[in-house]
Motif scaffolding. Sequence first.
Motif, short mmCIF file in Angstrom:
data_model
loop_
_atom_site.label_atom_id
_atom_site.label_comp_id
_atom_site.label_asym_id
_atom_site.label_seq_id
_atom_site.Cartn_x
_atom_site.Cartn_y
_atom_site.Cartn_z
N GLY A 80 -4.42 13.39 -4.39
CA GLY A 80 -4.71 13.41 -2.96
C GLY A 80 -4.94 12.04 -2.38
O GLY A 80 -4.62 11.78 -1.21
N LEU A 81 -5.48 11.12 -3.19
CA LEU A 81 -5.70 9.75 -2.71
C LEU A 81 -4.41 9.11 -2.20
O LEU A 81 -4.43 8.35 -1.22
CB LEU A 81 -6.27 8.88 -3.84
N GLY A 82 -3.30 9.42 -2.86
CA GLY A 82 -2.05 8.77 -2.49
C GLY A 82 -1.16 9.58 -1.58
O GLY A 82 -0.21 9.04 -1.01
N SER A 83 -1.45 10.85 -1.41
CA SER A 83 -0.51 11.74 -0.73
C SER A 83 -0.28 11.39 0.74
O SER A 83 0.71 10.76 1.09
CB SER A 83 -0.98 13.19 -0.86
N ILE A 84 -1.19 11.77 1.61
CA ILE A 84 -0.98 11.55 3.03
C ILE A 84 -1.11 10.08 3.39
O ILE A 84 -0.61 9.63 4.42
CB ILE A 84 -1.99 12.40 3.84
N SER A 85 -1.77 9.29 2.54
CA SER A 85 -1.87 7.84 2.78
C SER A 85 -0.49 7.22 2.84
O SER A 85 -0.21 6.35 3.68
CB SER A 85 -2.69 7.19 1.67
N VAL B 233 0.83 -1.20 0.00
CA VAL B 233 0.00 0.00 0.00
C VAL B 233 0.87 1.26 0.00
O VAL B 233 0.54 2.25 -0.65
CB VAL B 233 -0.96 -0.01 1.21
N MET B 234 2.00 1.22 0.71
CA MET B 234 2.87 2.39 0.73
C MET B 234 3.39 2.72 -0.67
O MET B 234 3.36 3.89 -1.10
CB MET B 234 4.06 2.14 1.67
N PHE B 235 3.82 1.71 -1.41
CA PHE B 235 4.33 1.97 -2.76
C PHE B 235 3.21 2.26 -3.74
O PHE B 235 3.39 3.00 -4.72
CB PHE B 235 5.18 0.79 -3.24
N LEU B 236 2.03 1.68 -3.51
CA LEU B 236 0.88 1.99 -4.36
C LEU B 236 0.51 3.47 -4.24
O LEU B 236 0.26 4.14 -5.25
CB LEU B 236 -0.31 1.12 -3.98
N THR B 237 0.48 3.98 -3.02
CA THR B 237 0.12 5.38 -2.82
C THR B 237 1.20 6.32 -3.36
O THR B 237 0.90 7.40 -3.88
CB THR B 237 -0.13 5.66 -1.33
N LEU B 238 2.46 5.91 -3.27
CA LEU B 238 3.55 6.69 -3.88
C LEU B 238 3.35 6.76 -5.40
O LEU B 238 3.54 7.82 -6.01
CB LEU B 238 4.89 6.04 -3.57
#
Length: 558
Positions: A203-208, A171-176
């Motif tokens: 925005g979906l991936g930023s703070i996530s 999930v971390m790399f997906l949001t990046l």
Amino acid sequence: MRDYDEITAFLGEWGPYQKIIFFLLSLSVFPNGFCGINMVFVGDIPEHRCLIPGNLNLSEAWMNRTIPLEQDKDKLQYSKCRRYRLDVIRNLSEIFPDPDSVNISEVGQEPCLDGWVYSKEQYISTIVSEWDLVCDNGWKGPFSTSVYFIGVLAGSFIAGQLADRFGRKKVMFLTLALQTVFGIIQIFSPNWEIFCTFNFLVGLGSISNYMVAVVLGSELVGKSVRIIYATIGIGTFYAAGYMYLPFVAYFIRSWEILILTLSLHGFLYIPLWWFIPESPRWLLIKGRVQEAEEIIRQAAKKNDVTAPVMLFSDLELQDMKAKSNQSQAVMHLFTTSNIRTTTILNIIIWMVLATGYFGLSLNVPNLHGDDYLNCFLMGVIEVPAAIAAYIFLQRFPRRFSLSGILFLGGVVLLLIQIIPSNLSVLATVLMMIGKFTAACGFLIVYVYGTELYPTVVRSMGVGLSSTASRAATIISPYIFYLGLYHEFLPFIVLGCLMVLSAILTMILPETFKIPLKDTIDQMEKIKRFNCKRKHKDHPYQGETTRENNMVITKREDM
């Protein structure tokens, strides 16, 4: 059953493995410092006035009189949204060569029917000059930022659940990837509506990414490193990204090239996939013991220590297998009294912090200086906030640390109303202190929130709290509309909310020097007040006193 920290104690606390994880995960949040905040420059409003077509054949003197003057606070300036009627001006110019001989104020006015002319002094282009987001369309500029935060809100909620179901690393790399790819596509937006759509996806991936990185790092590093990672590590790299933004924006004055340049940084993180492992804690909860054991043994090899022949006992393996069959959902954050109370209080506290942080960030006076310098200073203040958060978390209980910083911020904001008008500098200093406390509080609450929830719902719990804070982010600018009714009402509201949150924080259970919990059952055993009958097998032995037929045990690790 032994907890994870006890099982992996042989790795040590600060070996090469932990140092690599610390640095790489801290580095991964660098783009979060400028992602979204780039709207300060991308969506800035250049100086502008109505376009006067060149085919009118007006003299220079008449051209200079086509725009009416308007009072703006204490000075006169050319109108940004109105012009004198050009058909009348053209007829008058044919009769009167000298415009000073005509009373121009009696000429009717009209809107900017032919568009606007924008100053190139500071920017080559922004989205405002690209799509004329001024005057009647002026609401579209701020709304572009609101759409980004709506995406952040949705991403915080979704990413937390995905991280608990599919793993922290994925999930971390997906949001990046989301914030990188859609940031690049965004520069090809043919109109404002498409730009907003991609801004939502960014925005979906930023703070996530930030949120998952905090959780993953907290589960990978040792308990003695966990605090410094989530404060100074994460905080300083976020601040570095924040300070990096005005540096890049100073040299790149076109909004498309600025977004492209910042988005391309995401590709630099592709090699990190092969260096950052999945969380062994999460793998064990999911019953993937072999994968977790392989990561732990690789860590031992990097730290040049010998791992035990058998990491887990048969009883522990059976317990892990049983837990892996238990699926978790958001409703599990409200199933028992402890986790339900913790979740509700976390939501309130995170929302207040977000309202204070972003509200003050958007409304602190501009320091009467250069825009790029002001933005840089906003990033600089994050560094002492990170250091202060580390000191509080390292030396003081979590409840007192968070409650104290919230109370200080609330009192400072309430004091602004008693500052005389001739001491505006002091009022600005107090607002900056309020911003400092909000930034510090955010770092503390990320650590505290991570420790409050068990592994099975940790990302989900932090994600839900983060989602609530993003909802507050969307509405935070409206707090300052209260200033239309009373100059200091916004600060009174924010100050009271922060003081109230300081009081509510004291209801939360303490996590200082307590091992992370893995299951909801373990969390339910936490007592907010350590009053219990002493048992000879109790793991915490300390000094006891008897009062009202109850033994009060003083835990030595608190």
